[in-house]
Design an enzyme around this catalytic site. Structure first.
Site, short mmCIF file in Angstrom:
data_model
loop_
_atom_site.label_atom_id
_atom_site.label_comp_id
_atom_site.label_asym_id
_atom_site.label_seq_id
_atom_site.Cartn_x
_atom_site.Cartn_y
_atom_site.Cartn_z
CG HIS A 1 -1.69 1.27 1.41
ND1 HIS A 1 -2.45 1.81 0.39
CD2 HIS A 1 -1.84 2.10 2.47
CE1 HIS A 1 -3.04 2.90 0.83
NE2 HIS A 1 -2.68 3.12 2.08
CG HIS B 1 -0.98 7.45 0.44
ND1 HIS B 1 -2.19 8.08 0.64
CD2 HIS B 1 -0.97 6.40 1.29
CE1 HIS B 1 -2.88 7.45 1.58
NE2 HIS B 1 -2.15 6.43 1.99
CG ASP C 1 4.20 -6.22 -20.47
OD1 ASP C 1 3.68 -7.01 -21.30
OD2 ASP C 1 5.15 -5.47 -20.76
CG HIS D 1 -7.17 5.43 0.93
ND1 HIS D 1 -7.38 4.22 1.55
CD2 HIS D 1 -6.00 5.90 1.43
CE1 HIS D 1 -6.41 3.97 2.41
NE2 HIS D 1 -5.54 4.99 2.35
CE1 TYR E 1 9.61 -10.05 -20.92
CE2 TYR E 1 9.72 -10.86 -18.67
CZ TYR E 1 10.05 -9.93 -19.61
OH TYR E 1 10.84 -8.85 -19.25
#
Length: 233
Positions: free
Chosen positions: A94, A96, A119, A170, A228
């Site tokens: 998480h 910002h 991708d 948020h 890949y």
């Protein structure tokens, strides 16, 4: 206990400032050992560069403390609800980060406009609703996780194929196979958001990537026929 897991989580959190995804202590990374049903997360408010593996707080999937002397991240209950709902994920990040958070704050999802996005994310990274006053008063962090899980369930979005979300007002959350992979997906999300914002400033009518190109780029990296990279011995 779970020394390798704590080291991996610690290293991922230490990487956050150098990626440009966070300032101050605006972010956290967690990882889980599925066999033992224990996850680790960054302690709340601790400087990334001072973080040590021994500082990582371990909890079980009931949210009970297993090991650690510091308070876990304030976002711990959000991570917990994602781990409980989605058994195929092994790490959560998480942040910002500026571009992805700008989309979240402005109420915009992130369509897939190009192959860099494709991708990592199989289509649009969705915008999840904001919480109600009652949800915030009851349990802000837990209900944040529940809102994300509900959004993916109601809209039939596979969280393994779309390992990220933007929450209105948020910021973004991403997840992946482990702590490091969840951080890589945060980096990919931020770069995709930045490119989308730049592209829309040049061409406000920019269209999402055609489905056949999206399929090619995502599926060559993910799924049973992926080719890949190098084969693991």
């Amino acid at each position: 206990m779970l020394e390798q897991l704590k080291e991996e989580i610690c290293n991922a959190n230490r990487r956050l400032p150098e990626t440009g995804l966070v300032v101050l202590t605006w972010g956290n990374v967690s990882g889980i050992d599925r066999e033992q049903g224990i996850f680790g997360i960054k302690p709340s408010g601790v400087d990334y560069q001072k973080l040590e593996p021994s500082d990582i707080v371990l909890l079980d999937l009931e949210g009970q403390l297993v090991e650690g002397e510091l308070n876990p991240s304030s976002d711990t209950k959000t991570h917990l609800e994602l781990y409980r709902a989605w058994p195929d994920i092994g790490g959560i990040t998480h942040t910002h980060s500026p571009a992805a958070t700008a989309l979240a704050q402005s109420g915009r999802d992130l369509p897939c406009f190009g192959t860099s996005h494709a991708d990592h994310f199989y289509g649009t990274v969705p915008l999840c609703r904001a919480l109600t006053p009652d949800e915030i008063a009851e349990d802000y962090e837990k209900n944040t996780g529940l809102a994300i899980v509900d959004h993916f369930s109601r809209n039939e979005i596979n969280p393994v194929h779309v390992p990220g979300v933007l929450q209105l007002h948020h910021a973004p959350f991403t997840w992946g196979k482990n702590a490091g992979n969840s951080l890589d997906n945060s980096i990919a999300l931020e770069m995709s958001a930045r490119m989308a914002i730049d592209g829309l400033s040049i061409n406000p009518g920019m269209e999402p990537i055609p489905e056949h190109i999206l399929d090619k780029h995502f599926l060559r990296k993910h799924g049973p026929d992926a080719y890949y990279g190098q084969k693991k011995s």
